[in-house]
Design a protein around this motif. Sequence first.
Motif, short mmCIF file in Angstrom:
data_model
loop_
_atom_site.label_atom_id
_atom_site.label_comp_id
_atom_site.label_asym_id
_atom_site.label_seq_id
_atom_site.Cartn_x
_atom_site.Cartn_y
_atom_site.Cartn_z
N ALA A 1 0.82 -1.21 0.00
CA ALA A 1 0.00 0.00 0.00
C ALA A 1 0.85 1.26 0.00
O ALA A 1 0.39 2.33 -0.42
CB ALA A 1 -0.92 -0.01 1.21
N TRP B 1 -6.13 -8.67 -0.31
CA TRP B 1 -6.20 -7.69 0.77
C TRP B 1 -7.27 -8.07 1.79
O TRP B 1 -7.05 -8.00 3.00
CB TRP B 1 -6.49 -6.30 0.19
CG TRP B 1 -6.55 -5.24 1.23
CD1 TRP B 1 -7.65 -4.82 1.92
CD2 TRP B 1 -5.46 -4.48 1.74
NE1 TRP B 1 -7.32 -3.84 2.82
CE2 TRP B 1 -5.97 -3.61 2.73
CE3 TRP B 1 -4.11 -4.45 1.45
CZ2 TRP B 1 -5.17 -2.72 3.42
CZ3 TRP B 1 -3.32 -3.55 2.15
CH2 TRP B 1 -3.84 -2.70 3.12
N HIS C 1 -2.44 1.05 -5.26
CA HIS C 1 -3.17 0.33 -4.22
C HIS C 1 -4.65 0.69 -4.27
O HIS C 1 -5.53 -0.20 -4.26
CB HIS C 1 -2.56 0.68 -2.86
CG HIS C 1 -3.37 0.22 -1.69
ND1 HIS C 1 -3.46 -1.09 -1.30
CD2 HIS C 1 -4.16 0.95 -0.82
CE1 HIS C 1 -4.25 -1.19 -0.23
NE2 HIS C 1 -4.67 0.03 0.08
#
Length: 590
Positions: A540, A573, A559
Motif C-alpha cells: 500500500a 487484501w 493500491h
Amino acid sequence: MLGAVGRRLRPQLPRVIGSLLVLLASAGCGLVMPLVLGVVVDAVTGKVSEHPLIGDGDPWRVLTVLLVALVLGSALNGIGTAWSAGAADRVVASLREDAVGAALTLDQERAEALGSGEVVSRSSDDVAAVTSAVNTALPSAIAAVTGVVVTVAGMAGIHWAFALVLVVVTVPVYAWTVRRYLRQAPPLYRAERAQRAARAGVVLDAVRGGSVVRRFRAEGFGRRRLVVPSWLVSRLVVLTQIATTRLFGGVNLAEFLGLAALLGTTFVLLGTGAVTLGAATTAVLFFLRLYDPIGTALMMLDQLQSAYTSLGRIVALVGIGGDGHREDDAARAVCAPPGPVPAVVVRELDVAYGTRRAVTGVSCEVAPGTNVALVGASGAGKSTVAAVVAGVRTPTRGSVRVAGRDPHALPPAERGRVVALVSQENHVFSATLRENLTLAAPAAADDALWDALRAVGLAAWAGQLREGLDTPVTHEGLGDLRCQLLALARVALLAPDVVVLDEPVSRAARGEAEVLARAVAAVCRERTAITVIHHLDQAARCDRVLVMEGGAVVEDGTHEQLLRRGGRYTELWTASHPEGPGSQSGEPGP
C-alpha cells in the motif's frame, strides 16, 4: 582442459625449460658413482690403467670426483625441483583464483544446478588435491623421468644390449601396468570426488539449517542423509587403493623381470668378451639406479591421477563461471541508448525450471524513481521475476533492460552498480563492522559508512560499540534484524540505479517489520525499487502494484485503484485484512 592449463603455463615456459635442463644435468651427475665404481673394478682386474675421469685410480681423486658429483647433483636437483614447482605453483594459483572467482560469480541458476556442495568441493578439496600434487608429486615425477632418460642413455652407451633389455622386457610390463591402472583409476577418482561433493552438500545444508534441525529434534535425519555418501566415499577410497596396489605390484614385477634379464645378458656379454667386468658392473648399477626414479614416477602416478581428476573439475568450474559475460554482450550492455529511458523494461519474459513454466509472457515498464510492488500468492512467480531483473537468473525467453542495459551481460562488479538484489537471507562475515560494510564500497570513507548506518537506523547501535566501526561482528551475534539492516546499509553505500528486494520484511517479527520497512523506504528513497512483498500493508505504500498469478501479471495499478477494481488484489487484501478492504492498519497482516 589442457588448453586452459596451457594458457596459464605459457608465461612459465622459460622456468619449465630451465628446470628440465638442470634436472637432466643433475641426473647426469648421478651416473658418476656407478661409472667410477665400474672403472675401479676394471682397474683392480687390470683391464684399464688410467681413466680420463679418475686418472690412475688415486683414492683421493676418486673421493673428490664422487664428492663433487654428489654435491653438484644435489644442488642441481634442488634448483630444478624449485623451478618446476614454482612454475606449477603459479599455474595452480591462477587456477585457484579463477575457480574461487567463478564460484563467487556463478549466477543463481548455475549455482543451483551444480549444488552448493559441488561448488565448495571444486573450489576447496579439488584445489587442495592439485596443490598437494604440484608441491610433491609433480617435481618428483619430473626428476624421475629425467633420471630415467639419462640412465637409459648411459646403459646404451655401455652396450646396446643393456638398453635392449629395458625396451624388450621391462617396458611392456610397465606399459601394461600403467594401462590397466589408467583404465581403472580415473572413473573411481571421479566418482569419489562426486560423492565427496554430495557429502559436503549435506553437511552445508545441516549447518545452514541447524536451528531448524534442533528445533524439531531431527538430528537423526541429518545423520541418515550422511550415511549413503559417506559409505560410498569409503568404498571408493578402498577401490582406488586396490587399483594403486595393483600398480605397485606391476612395478615390482617389472623390476624383477628386468634384473633377471639383465643378469643373463651380462653373463652372455662377459662370456663373449663384449664388455669388461667393470662395464658390466656399471650397467647393473645403472639398472639398479633406475628402480628409484621409475618407481617414483609410477607411484606418483596415483597422486597425479587424483590431481588430474581434480584439475578437470576445477577447469570445468572456471569454464562454467567464465568471464561473467561475453564480449559482444558486454559491448551491447554498456552502450545504453541516449536520452531518458525507463529504469526497467521487461518484454515477453518467460522463465522455466526444467519442464515447468514459472513465468509466462510478463511485460512491464518501470519509470525512474518508482517503487513497484510485486504481490501474489506463493508460487505466483514474484521472486523469479525479481531474480531475472537483478541479473541472477537467465530467462528462457524475452528480454530485460535496466537503465537501457542488459544486466545478464554485465560483469558482476558493473552489474552491482546498476541493479542490486537484497534477498531474504543475508550473511554477515566474521570480521569487523567496517569490513562488512566496505564489501559494497571498498574505498568508502568513514563519513559515508556512518551515513549508510544512519539511513537504516543502525548508527545509534554502532555508536555504542566499544571499537566503533572496527568492532568484530558475527552473523549469530547480530541477529536476523541487524543482519538485514546491515545488508540494506551496503545497498545505501553501493548506491545502485535500481534496487530489487525479495520479501525484505516477510521473516521479521511484528515489532521488527516496521523497523525494516522504514529502513527499506530510506534506502529506496529517490531510487527505483522493485519489491517482492508478502505483507500487503507494505504494498500500500508503493507507487505501483503488480499482481501476479500463475506466472503472469494479472493486475497493474496503484493500491487504491486495485481495491476499487475489486479483482485479485482485493481478494488478497481482504484475506489479510478481515476488518475491511479499505483499511490500512500500518501493521503487517497475518
